[in-house]
Design a protein around this motif. Sequence first.
Motif, PDB file in Angstrom:
ATOM      1  N   GLU A  34     -19.097   2.091  -5.257  1.00  0.00           N
ATOM      2  CA  GLU A  34     -18.943   3.545  -5.375  1.00  0.00           C
ATOM      3  C   GLU A  34     -19.035   3.985  -6.832  1.00  0.00           C
ATOM      4  O   GLU A  34     -19.662   5.010  -7.141  1.00  0.00           O
ATOM      5  CB  GLU A  34     -17.594   3.963  -4.784  1.00  0.00           C
ATOM      6  CG  GLU A  34     -17.382   5.461  -4.737  1.00  0.00           C
ATOM      7  CD  GLU A  34     -16.020   5.842  -4.169  1.00  0.00           C
ATOM      8  OE1 GLU A  34     -15.594   7.006  -4.384  1.00  0.00           O
ATOM      9  OE2 GLU A  34     -15.383   4.990  -3.521  1.00  0.00           O
ATOM     10  N   ALA A  35     -18.430   3.199  -7.725  1.00  0.00           N
ATOM     11  CA  ALA A  35     -18.493   3.525  -9.158  1.00  0.00           C
ATOM     12  C   ALA A  35     -19.928   3.412  -9.676  1.00  0.00           C
ATOM     13  O   ALA A  35     -20.382   4.252 -10.471  1.00  0.00           O
ATOM     14  CB  ALA A  35     -17.570   2.596  -9.943  1.00  0.00           C
ATOM     15  N   MET A  36     -20.639   2.403  -9.235  1.00  0.00           N
ATOM     16  CA  MET A  36     -22.036   2.225  -9.658  1.00  0.00           C
ATOM     17  C   MET A  36     -22.898   3.376  -9.157  1.00  0.00           C
ATOM     18  O   MET A  36     -23.694   3.951  -9.909  1.00  0.00           O
ATOM     19  CB  MET A  36     -22.573   0.894  -9.125  1.00  0.00           C
ATOM     20  CG  MET A  36     -21.883  -0.327  -9.727  1.00  0.00           C
ATOM     21  SD  MET A  36     -22.158  -1.837  -8.756  1.00  0.00           S
ATOM     22  CE  MET A  36     -23.886  -2.152  -9.120  1.00  0.00           C
ATOM     23  N   HIS A  37     -22.726   3.725  -7.887  1.00  0.00           N
ATOM     24  CA  HIS A  37     -23.523   4.802  -7.296  1.00  0.00           C
ATOM     25  C   HIS A  37     -23.174   6.154  -7.930  1.00  0.00           C
ATOM     26  O   HIS A  37     -24.065   6.997  -8.126  1.00  0.00           O
ATOM     27  CB  HIS A  37     -23.277   4.860  -5.786  1.00  0.00           C
ATOM     28  CG  HIS A  37     -24.119   5.873  -5.082  1.00  0.00           C
ATOM     29  ND1 HIS A  37     -25.438   5.641  -4.745  1.00  0.00           N
ATOM     30  CD2 HIS A  37     -23.847   7.142  -4.667  1.00  0.00           C
ATOM     31  CE1 HIS A  37     -25.933   6.705  -4.143  1.00  0.00           C
ATOM     32  NE2 HIS A  37     -24.996   7.629  -4.087  1.00  0.00           N
ATOM     33  N   TYR A  38     -21.916   6.343  -8.255  1.00  0.00           N
ATOM     34  CA  TYR A  38     -21.453   7.606  -8.843  1.00  0.00           C
ATOM     35  C   TYR A  38     -22.260   7.954 -10.095  1.00  0.00           C
ATOM     36  O   TYR A  38     -22.738   9.082 -10.252  1.00  0.00           O
ATOM     37  CB  TYR A  38     -19.970   7.491  -9.190  1.00  0.00           C
ATOM     38  CG  TYR A  38     -19.396   8.675  -9.932  1.00  0.00           C
ATOM     39  CD1 TYR A  38     -18.985   9.821  -9.256  1.00  0.00           C
ATOM     40  CD2 TYR A  38     -19.237   8.643 -11.320  1.00  0.00           C
ATOM     41  CE1 TYR A  38     -18.442  10.912  -9.928  1.00  0.00           C
ATOM     42  CE2 TYR A  38     -18.701   9.724 -12.007  1.00  0.00           C
ATOM     43  CZ  TYR A  38     -18.310  10.851 -11.308  1.00  0.00           C
ATOM     44  OH  TYR A  38     -17.773  11.929 -11.993  1.00  0.00           O
ATOM     45  N   SER A  39     -22.409   6.989 -10.987  1.00  0.00           N
ATOM     46  CA  SER A  39     -23.144   7.258 -12.226  1.00  0.00           C
ATOM     47  C   SER A  39     -24.651   7.200 -12.027  1.00  0.00           C
ATOM     48  O   SER A  39     -25.393   7.981 -12.638  1.00  0.00           O
ATOM     49  CB  SER A  39     -22.718   6.264 -13.313  1.00  0.00           C
ATOM     50  OG  SER A  39     -21.378   6.502 -13.708  1.00  0.00           O
ATOM     51  N   ILE A  82     -22.485   4.389 -19.115  1.00  0.00           N
ATOM     52  CA  ILE A  82     -21.107   4.098 -18.699  1.00  0.00           C
ATOM     53  C   ILE A  82     -20.360   3.417 -19.834  1.00  0.00           C
ATOM     54  O   ILE A  82     -19.215   3.782 -20.158  1.00  0.00           O
ATOM     55  CB  ILE A  82     -21.092   3.209 -17.441  1.00  0.00           C
ATOM     56  CG1 ILE A  82     -21.653   3.963 -16.235  1.00  0.00           C
ATOM     57  CG2 ILE A  82     -19.665   2.733 -17.141  1.00  0.00           C
ATOM     58  CD1 ILE A  82     -21.812   3.098 -14.992  1.00  0.00           C
ATOM     59  N   HIS A  83     -20.986   2.429 -20.452  1.00  0.00           N
ATOM     60  CA  HIS A  83     -20.324   1.704 -21.529  1.00  0.00           C
ATOM     61  C   HIS A  83     -20.195   2.562 -22.785  1.00  0.00           C
ATOM     62  O   HIS A  83     -19.174   2.479 -23.489  1.00  0.00           O
ATOM     63  CB  HIS A  83     -21.081   0.405 -21.822  1.00  0.00           C
ATOM     64  CG  HIS A  83     -20.780  -0.685 -20.846  1.00  0.00           C
ATOM     65  ND1 HIS A  83     -21.092  -2.011 -21.063  1.00  0.00           N
ATOM     66  CD2 HIS A  83     -20.190  -0.653 -19.615  1.00  0.00           C
ATOM     67  CE1 HIS A  83     -20.699  -2.743 -20.032  1.00  0.00           C
ATOM     68  NE2 HIS A  83     -20.163  -1.936 -19.145  1.00  0.00           N
ATOM     69  N   THR A 109     -12.829  -0.887 -13.873  1.00  0.00           N
ATOM     70  CA  THR A 109     -13.889  -0.727 -12.880  1.00  0.00           C
ATOM     71  C   THR A 109     -15.157  -0.187 -13.529  1.00  0.00           C
ATOM     72  O   THR A 109     -16.270  -0.618 -13.198  1.00  0.00           O
ATOM     73  CB  THR A 109     -13.442   0.203 -11.744  1.00  0.00           C
ATOM     74  OG1 THR A 109     -12.311  -0.388 -11.089  1.00  0.00           O
ATOM     75  CG2 THR A 109     -14.540   0.416 -10.730  1.00  0.00           C
ATOM     76  N   ALA A 110     -15.025   0.743 -14.464  1.00  0.00           N
ATOM     77  CA  ALA A 110     -16.195   1.288 -15.158  1.00  0.00           C
ATOM     78  C   ALA A 110     -16.919   0.196 -15.939  1.00  0.00           C
ATOM     79  O   ALA A 110     -18.154   0.135 -15.936  1.00  0.00           O
ATOM     80  CB  ALA A 110     -15.776   2.418 -16.086  1.00  0.00           C
ATOM     81  N   THR A 111     -16.164  -0.654 -16.610  1.00  0.00           N
ATOM     82  CA  THR A 111     -16.778  -1.756 -17.355  1.00  0.00           C
ATOM     83  C   THR A 111     -17.555  -2.666 -16.422  1.00  0.00           C
ATOM     84  O   THR A 111     -18.706  -3.045 -16.692  1.00  0.00           O
ATOM     85  CB  THR A 111     -15.702  -2.562 -18.103  1.00  0.00           C
ATOM     86  OG1 THR A 111     -14.985  -1.695 -18.986  1.00  0.00           O
ATOM     87  CG2 THR A 111     -16.329  -3.700 -18.905  1.00  0.00           C
ATOM     88  N   LEU A 112     -16.941  -3.006 -15.291  1.00  0.00           N
ATOM     89  CA  LEU A 112     -17.604  -3.871 -14.314  1.00  0.00           C
ATOM     90  C   LEU A 112     -18.797  -3.182 -13.667  1.00  0.00           C
ATOM     91  O   LEU A 112     -19.808  -3.830 -13.354  1.00  0.00           O
ATOM     92  CB  LEU A 112     -16.613  -4.320 -13.252  1.00  0.00           C
ATOM     93  CG  LEU A 112     -15.546  -5.318 -13.733  1.00  0.00           C
ATOM     94  CD1 LEU A 112     -14.473  -5.506 -12.666  1.00  0.00           C
ATOM     95  CD2 LEU A 112     -16.184  -6.650 -14.100  1.00  0.00           C
ATOM     96  N   ALA A 113     -18.698  -1.875 -13.458  1.00  0.00           N
ATOM     97  CA  ALA A 113     -19.827  -1.125 -12.892  1.00  0.00           C
ATOM     98  C   ALA A 113     -21.040  -1.212 -13.812  1.00  0.00           C
ATOM     99  O   ALA A 113     -22.173  -1.408 -13.362  1.00  0.00           O
ATOM    100  CB  ALA A 113     -19.435   0.334 -12.666  1.00  0.00           C
ATOM    101  N   GLY A 114     -20.808  -1.077 -15.109  1.00  0.00           N
ATOM    102  CA  GLY A 114     -21.902  -1.225 -16.064  1.00  0.00           C
ATOM    103  C   GLY A 114     -22.464  -2.638 -16.061  1.00  0.00           C
ATOM    104  O   GLY A 114     -23.681  -2.837 -16.039  1.00  0.00           O
ATOM    105  N   ASP A 115     -21.572  -3.633 -16.058  1.00  0.00           N
ATOM    106  CA  ASP A 115     -22.011  -5.026 -16.020  1.00  0.00           C
ATOM    107  C   ASP A 115     -22.868  -5.292 -14.779  1.00  0.00           C
ATOM    108  O   ASP A 115     -23.932  -5.917 -14.861  1.00  0.00           O
ATOM    109  CB  ASP A 115     -20.801  -5.968 -15.994  1.00  0.00           C
ATOM    110  CG  ASP A 115     -19.998  -5.940 -17.286  1.00  0.00           C
ATOM    111  OD1 ASP A 115     -20.533  -5.475 -18.312  1.00  0.00           O
ATOM    112  OD2 ASP A 115     -18.839  -6.384 -17.260  1.00  0.00           O
TER     113      ASP A 115
END
Length: 205
Positions: A34-39, A82-83, A109-115
Amino acid sequence: MDYQTQYHEYKALADAALNTYFTDTSVSYHRLLEAMHYSLAAGGKRLRPVLVLAFCAACGGDVRSALPVACAVEMVHTYSLIHDDLPCMDNDDLRRGKPTNHVVFGECTATLAGDALQAEAFGTILRCDLPPAVKANCAEILAGAVGLDGMCGGQFLDMSWEGRALTEQELSEINIRKTGALLVAACQMGVAAAGGSELMLAAAG
């Protein structure tokens, strides 16, 4: 077809494709998706995927077959945003008029979403239906644009030199790596996706 019409056509193709990624709610880590899709689905000019598609078309390639490559470039761009927004970097609360990823989902979660977006960008290329040599070429171009000589190196210089007056050469060095490298890569990946020649690749650079 005039420039504006072509741009909006390619942008619509990219937006539609990008909206299909990371939407699975059935997995245990769905909050990360969800965090990945959000951005990724937050909009923007989509300049990089449009460049992939435009250069693919200019070299006689199939634009729709190049869509995964175009989406991969935008995944990398999104990961960088994101990062960039994280408290340890620019510490921004808004991106494109919406709360930034870490504000909505938390810093970890944001850090992991970017990764994950960076990793999935390469996976998206390597799992698509283009010929193996074409996929490898696209992935190699993207890796060069993201790593030490590209975006990450440029971001490091930007942070390291913050707070002091920069020379024109230093500003250029940041911009060429942090922003320019991925734009050039998008053009070259479009050529590569079309199976273009070395001469075409050089011209796109």
